[in-house]
Scaffold this active site. Structure first.
Site, PDB file in Angstrom:
ATOM      1  N   CYS A   1       0.807  -1.145  -0.060  1.00  0.00           N
ATOM      2  CA  CYS A   1      -0.135  -0.155  -0.048  1.00  0.00           C
ATOM      3  C   CYS A   1       0.733   1.239   0.024  1.00  0.00           C
ATOM      4  O   CYS A   1       1.928   1.217  -0.345  1.00  0.00           O
ATOM      5  CB  CYS A   1      -0.873   0.075   1.201  1.00  0.00           C
TER       6      CYS A   1
ATOM      7  N   ARG B   1      -5.062   1.469  -0.020  1.00  0.00           N
ATOM      8  CA  ARG B   1      -4.977   0.214   0.215  1.00  0.00           C
ATOM      9  C   ARG B   1      -4.759  -0.429  -1.151  1.00  0.00           C
ATOM     10  O   ARG B   1      -5.789  -0.318  -1.719  1.00  0.00           O
ATOM     11  CB  ARG B   1      -5.957  -0.294   1.330  1.00  0.00           C
ATOM     12  N   LEU B   2      -3.937  -1.532  -1.200  1.00  0.00           N
ATOM     13  CA  LEU B   2      -4.067  -2.476  -2.156  1.00  0.00           C
ATOM     14  C   LEU B   2      -4.352  -3.726  -1.499  1.00  0.00           C
ATOM     15  O   LEU B   2      -3.643  -4.294  -0.738  1.00  0.00           O
ATOM     16  CB  LEU B   2      -2.547  -2.632  -2.727  1.00  0.00           C
TER      17      LEU B   2
ATOM     18  N   ILE C   1      -4.784  -7.319  -0.263  1.00  0.00           N
ATOM     19  CA  ILE C   1      -4.190  -8.713  -0.541  1.00  0.00           C
ATOM     20  C   ILE C   1      -4.635  -9.778   0.467  1.00  0.00           C
ATOM     21  O   ILE C   1      -5.097 -10.764  -0.013  1.00  0.00           O
ATOM     22  CB  ILE C   1      -2.721  -8.578  -0.618  1.00  0.00           C
TER      23      ILE C   1
ATOM     24  N   ASN D   1       2.402  -0.495   5.380  1.00  0.00           N
ATOM     25  CA  ASN D   1       2.554  -0.897   3.828  1.00  0.00           C
ATOM     26  C   ASN D   1       3.573  -2.276   3.761  1.00  0.00           C
ATOM     27  O   ASN D   1       4.462  -2.308   4.490  1.00  0.00           O
ATOM     28  CB  ASN D   1       3.449   0.208   3.179  1.00  0.00           C
TER      29      ASN D   1
ATOM     30  N   GLU E   1       3.775  -6.605   3.567  1.00  0.00           N
ATOM     31  CA  GLU E   1       3.421  -7.987   3.785  1.00  0.00           C
ATOM     32  C   GLU E   1       4.318  -8.726   4.941  1.00  0.00           C
ATOM     33  O   GLU E   1       5.343  -8.580   4.935  1.00  0.00           O
ATOM     34  CB  GLU E   1       3.312  -9.002   2.764  1.00  0.00           C
TER      35      GLU E   1
ATOM     36  N   ASP F   1      -2.665  -9.303   8.432  1.00  0.00           N
ATOM     37  CA  ASP F   1      -1.392  -9.123   9.183  1.00  0.00           C
ATOM     38  C   ASP F   1      -1.443  -7.993  10.035  1.00  0.00           C
ATOM     39  O   ASP F   1      -0.510  -7.779  10.908  1.00  0.00           O
ATOM     40  CB  ASP F   1      -0.414  -9.449   8.252  1.00  0.00           C
TER      41      ASP F   1
ATOM     42  N   SER G   1       9.160 -12.608  -7.494  1.00  0.00           N
ATOM     43  CA  SER G   1      10.344 -12.394  -8.599  1.00  0.00           C
ATOM     44  C   SER G   1      11.637 -13.306  -7.841  1.00  0.00           C
ATOM     45  O   SER G   1      11.684 -13.667  -6.820  1.00  0.00           O
ATOM     46  CB  SER G   1      10.543 -10.981  -8.418  1.00  0.00           C
ATOM     47  N   GLY G   2      12.539 -13.243  -8.450  1.00  0.00           N
ATOM     48  CA  GLY G   2      13.999 -13.983  -8.120  1.00  0.00           C
ATOM     49  C   GLY G   2      15.004 -12.862  -7.703  1.00  0.00           C
ATOM     50  O   GLY G   2      16.298 -13.236  -7.639  1.00  0.00           O
TER      51      GLY G   2
END
Length: 618
Positions: free
Chosen positions: A2, A49-50, A52, A74, A76, A99, A363-364
């Site tokens: 977010c 807010r996004l 998830i 902001n 996770e 969370d 992602s890596g």
């Protein structure tokens, strides 16, 4: 993931709304703010807010927990389920499945040390009304941004500079930060492009006392750069432990109440993440790669081979050069500060099209730093013995090369490198700007506090350059690039290789577990090859970029010549306009490839044009 905002400055409700709207792309699902009365004045918290985890409005922010704990967050927290169970046993109860509440309970239980209990990417601030303090923390490896402005009893923070800059009339542009940018391609923490705005450093928490305006920071985590923890097991043991850790790191990052996918370039790191995601998922994993028309930049074929083997639902994003050029011409709208990593362009294209299918992408990122994967580590191995020769001898040879009538880029750089005292100085030069002839004021890197990770004797040179990259290139460049590129399109990016447990294990491993002759990232490949055939990866390592050198001579030529005209170059601080003008002309004629310098100055010119009006440079 977010966007957060907060302030003790008495802005109007309309002003706060505009500060949130300017970064609404970070969290388009809900925008909210709350004002909390305090005997010294009001405190305002705002949030974009996004959604998830727990998509219900009950998890919207700002959030209040246990009456007197208020939070904006902001990121996770990947271990929130196990942490929640532990806290429930201690008597805490929860009304959501998010969370965010878990962070609040952890703060009440563990106080300022609560950040140590969190495994995730995060930047958050808690207003503790009982103690009259603000407490905030940033994740260990700096994946989430946190900017703040502090002027006595005026404290303001945000995920991006633009929210703080709006309506703030006390800002000046930092000349030192421009010099740092021209040296490093980004602005190192804790500085920002503005003298008055700072970044909270990675692995730090802070407290701000609302009564006496006392601001303190504390480092709660760091890499083991002094080599205090040494792995005792065998290579086989380490491989099994690494696979178990990575499997868990991927598994906990697949937890979401929205669709999740994987970025797949076809390289070792992203292929490993895709393989482990496939292993931990009952459905076909969605994977995404970028395809370029220029063959030397295109790895989509390799990504397709991995996707075919893993049987993923693979999506190839065609990089239309017009779309890429459109991003270049508006680059500073996405990055609040001057930022010169050109791989941000394909990263934005990837994020833009991936968002059409998923809201979260793994992602890596992080594999090269922790497991010695960059080409430059081979360069260190090839050149470290050169610095065993006496410096007076090397200086003589360097001068001889310098006076060769015809020099190419490689000879010119070699003459400079030979005059340096040691391989450590050479490595720093390779990471900054080898040719400083176009700079008006050369920036002295020796005072940088991160130099302690490179200039010591507790580890060998390979481990020290790896540590240095973790504390500089990864956090200043890679994480900034990924956050802004993905959040520009409201896409959350998660990096299992940046799980701090993986980083700590890698730190403890013997060098030969990670790096042997012609075999970089050895132990990561060992894990990967149990899932994807080795033959797929028998090719040179490639980077992730766009063909700027070609575009600058063709499609973008008029744009570059207009933006970097001699008159415009004279307005840019810290550069020598005559020298830069020569570089631009040489590039356009095709005699030298100066695209990196051109891009760096183009970005700075663009940022100054849109942001410097009415501001002094000090």
């Amino acid at each position: 993931m977010c966007g957060i905002y907060g302030t003790t400055i008495p802005y109007s409700e309309e002003q706060v709304k505009q500060k949130l709207e300017i970064t609404a792309f970070r969290g388009p699902d809900q925008m909210g703010w709350e004002v909390y009365p305090n005997h010294k004045g009001n405190i305002t918290f705002g949030h974009n807010r996004l959604s998830i985890i727990d998509l219900d409005p009950r998890s919207n922010q700002p959030m209040t927990f246990s009456h007197n704990v208020h939070i904006v967050f902001n990121g996770e927290i990947y271990n929130f389920k196990t942490l929640r169970q532990d806290l429930e046993k201690k008597g805490y109860s929860f009304t959501t499945t998010s969370d965010t509440e878990v962070i609040c309970a952890a703060y009440l239980e563990y106080g300022e040390d609560c950040a140590k209990h969190l495994n995730g990417m995060f930047a958050f601030v808690i207003y503790d009304a009982n103690k009259n303090i603000l407490y905030g923390a940033k994740d260990r490896l700096g994946q989430k941004p946190f900017y703040y402005y502090l002027n006595g009893n005026q404290f303001e923070f945000a995920s991006q500079i633009s929210s703080i800059k709006l309506f703030n009339n006390n800002l000046s542009i930092s000349k030192k930060s421009i010099q740092e940018y021209l040296t490093w391609n980004s602005i190192p923490s804790p500085n920002s492009i503005f003298n008055e705005i700072k970044k909270l450093e990675d692995g730090h928490w802070f407290t701000y006392n609302l009564i006496n305006s006392d601001f303190k920071t504390h480092q709660y985590w760091d890499i083991d750069y002094l080599n205090n923890t040494i792995y005792k097991g065998s290579y086989k043991d380490a491989t099994a432990e690494l696979e178990e850790l990575l499997t868990d790191a991927v598994k906990i990052r697949l937890v979401a109440d929205v669709p999740v996918g994987v970025f797949l370039s076809g390289g070792v790191d992203s292929s490993l993440i895709a393989a482990l995601a496939t292993k931990n998922n009952n459905e076909k994993v969605k994977t995404f790669s970028v395809k370029f028309n220029e063959k030397s930049f295109d790895e989509s074929l390799y990504a397709q081979q991995v996707a075919d083997h893993l049987k993923t639902d693979h999506h190839v994003i065609q990089c239309d050069y017009k779309e890429g050029i459109g991003l270049i011409e508006n680059f500073c709208d996405f990055y609040d500060e001057p930022f010169a990593d050109s791989s941000a362009i394909p990263s934005m294209l990837l994020a833009k099209h991936t968002k059409q299918k998923v809201t979260v992408a793994l992602s890596g990122d992080g594999g090269d730093e922790s497991f010695l994967g960059y080409h430059r580590y081979e360069w260190v191995k090839s050149n470290k013995n050169v610095y065993k020769f006496p410096i007076f001898f090397r200086k003589i040879v360097g001068e001889m090369i310098h006076h060769v009538p015809y020099k190419n880029n490689r000879l010119k750089t070699l003459s400079q490198y030979l005059k340096l005292s040691n391989i450590e100085e050479a490595y720093v030069k390779s990471m900054t700007t080898p040719d400083v002839s176009w700079l008006k004021d050369a920036y002295d890197t020796s005072g940088l506090k991160e130099m302690k990770y490179l200039f010591h004797t507790q580890k060998n040179i390979y481990e020290r350059v790896s540590d240095f990259d973790l504390k500089t290139y990864l956090t200043w460049d890679i994480n900034t690039k990924v956050d802004r590129a993905s959040m520009a399109y409201s896409l959350e990016t998660r990096s299992p290789l940046l799980d701090y447990r993986v980083v700590e294990l890698a730190e403890s491993l013997p060098t030969n577990f990670k790096f042997e002759t012609n075999n970089q990232k050895r132990i990561l490949k060992e894990v990967l090859y149990s899932h994807v055939p080795k033959e797929v990866f028998n090719r040179p390592k490639s980077g992730f970029g766009v063909p700027l050198n070609i575009w600058f001579q063709n499609e973008l030529k008029d744009y570059v010549l207009s933006e970097l005209s001699y008159e415009n170059l004279k307005k840019i601080p810290c550069i020598n306009p005559d020298e830069v003008f020569k570089l631009v002309q040489q590039h356009m004629k095709g005699t030298w490839n100066h695209y990196a310098v051109i891009w760096k100055i183009l970005v700075l010119r663009q940022w100054l044009s849109k942001n410097a009006t009415g501001l002094s440079i000090q």
